[in-house]
Design an enzyme around this catalytic site. Structure first.
Site, PDB file in Angstrom:
ATOM      1  N   SER A 142      58.000  43.111   8.260  1.00 37.10           N
ATOM      2  CA  SER A 142      59.435  43.161   8.540  1.00 37.10           C
ATOM      3  C   SER A 142      59.747  42.180   9.652  1.00 37.10           C
ATOM      4  O   SER A 142      58.888  41.872  10.485  1.00 37.10           O
ATOM      5  CB  SER A 142      59.833  44.577   8.983  1.00 37.10           C
ATOM      6  N   TYR A 155      59.722  52.325  13.010  1.00 37.56           N
ATOM      7  CA  TYR A 155      59.502  51.385  11.902  1.00 37.56           C
ATOM      8  C   TYR A 155      58.902  50.071  12.413  1.00 37.56           C
ATOM      9  O   TYR A 155      57.922  49.568  11.868  1.00 37.56           O
ATOM     10  CB  TYR A 155      60.831  51.137  11.209  1.00 37.56           C
TER      11      TYR A 155
END
Length: 265
Positions: A142, A155
């Site tokens: 990410s 996350y």
């Protein structure tokens, strides 16, 4: 003839979203694609659609947190197709919470899927890829490895750890002469269920997430198919000298000052 003709690929979380786009793109280039997910109905439907279009796909239920699931998946793929060449570790979950609001249970759940899952997957496929003469492992990280936001505390930590694990695994495989390349893709905001929501509260309506989208220099979110193209690049010989690489696909967001008013730039 497609760039991946004769290759066999596994895509975790391949029933929908970025994983689904990766499945479609790999199949379009000639690969036999094994969709591995826990969304049985959606996964089977995607495989059926691709086969109806003349592609080659199948669905297998997989819990990425389970070592035995991984062993059964890999042995089954090799038994049916004779080889394994590509793994896309895409399955992931999120909880948009700050460090104060997060619970240890939430963090453990995210780590189990986003980090332990790819760890188990890589361990499971490396012997099979070596037997096939090499391969390509692609981990979906990410841009939160570079973009730090309070709501991505859990996350982002999981994806940063995955990016590091990707590089150490890449170097290990290269130094051992396995001919297995290991790279990570770092998407930004894309038009998927994870970001837009699928009924109920929508993360895109959270002010901090909306500000993130507005800050993208290209002025839009990415399309899942654009990640599919990056996956094909890393899976194919077009990237034959690339390993331990991080490819960001986020419309340029990681190189701008987040939160700054574009009109003042």
């Amino acid at each position: 003839m497609g760039r991946l003709e004769g290759k066999t690929a596994i895509v975790t979380g391949g029933a929908r979203g970025l994983g689904g786009a990766a499945v479609d793109a790999l199949a379009a280039e000639g690969a036999v694609v094994v969709i591995a997910d826990m969304l049985d109905e959606a996964g089977a439907a995607r495989a059926a659609k691709l086969n109806a279009e003349g592609r080659k796909a199948e669905y297998v239920h997989l819990d990425v947190r389970d070592t035995a699931n991984w062993a059964a998946l890999v042995s089954g793929v090799v038994a049916r197709h004779g080889r394994l060449d590509i793994l896309v570790n895409n399955a992931g979950i999120n909880a948009p919470v700050t460090i104060e609001d997060a619970t240890a249970e939430q963090f453990r759940a995210i780590l189990e899927v986003n980090l332990i899952g790819p760890f188990l997957g890589m361990k499971a496929v490396i012997p099979a890829m070596r037997a096939s003469g090499g391969g390509s492992i692609i981990n979906m990280a990410s841009n939160s490895t570079q973009m730090v936001l309070p709501l991505t505390s859990l996350y982002g930590a999981s994806k940063s750890a995955l990016a590091n694990l990707t590089k150490s695994t890449a170097v290990h495989c290269a130094q051992r002469g396995y001919n297995i390349r290991v790279n990570s893709i770092h998407p930004g905001a894309h038009e998927t269920e994870m970001l837009l929501g699928n009924g109920g509260a929508k993360p895109a309506d959270i002010p901090q997430v909306r500000s993130l989208i507005n800050a993208i220099p290209m002025g839009r979110m990415g399309k899942p198919s654009e990640i599919g193209s990056v996956v094909v690049f890393l899976a194919s010989e077009d990237s034959s000298y690339m390993t331990a690489s991080e490819l960001f696909s986020d419309g340029g967001l990681t190189v701008v000052s987040f939160g700054a008013d574009p009109a003042q730039q």
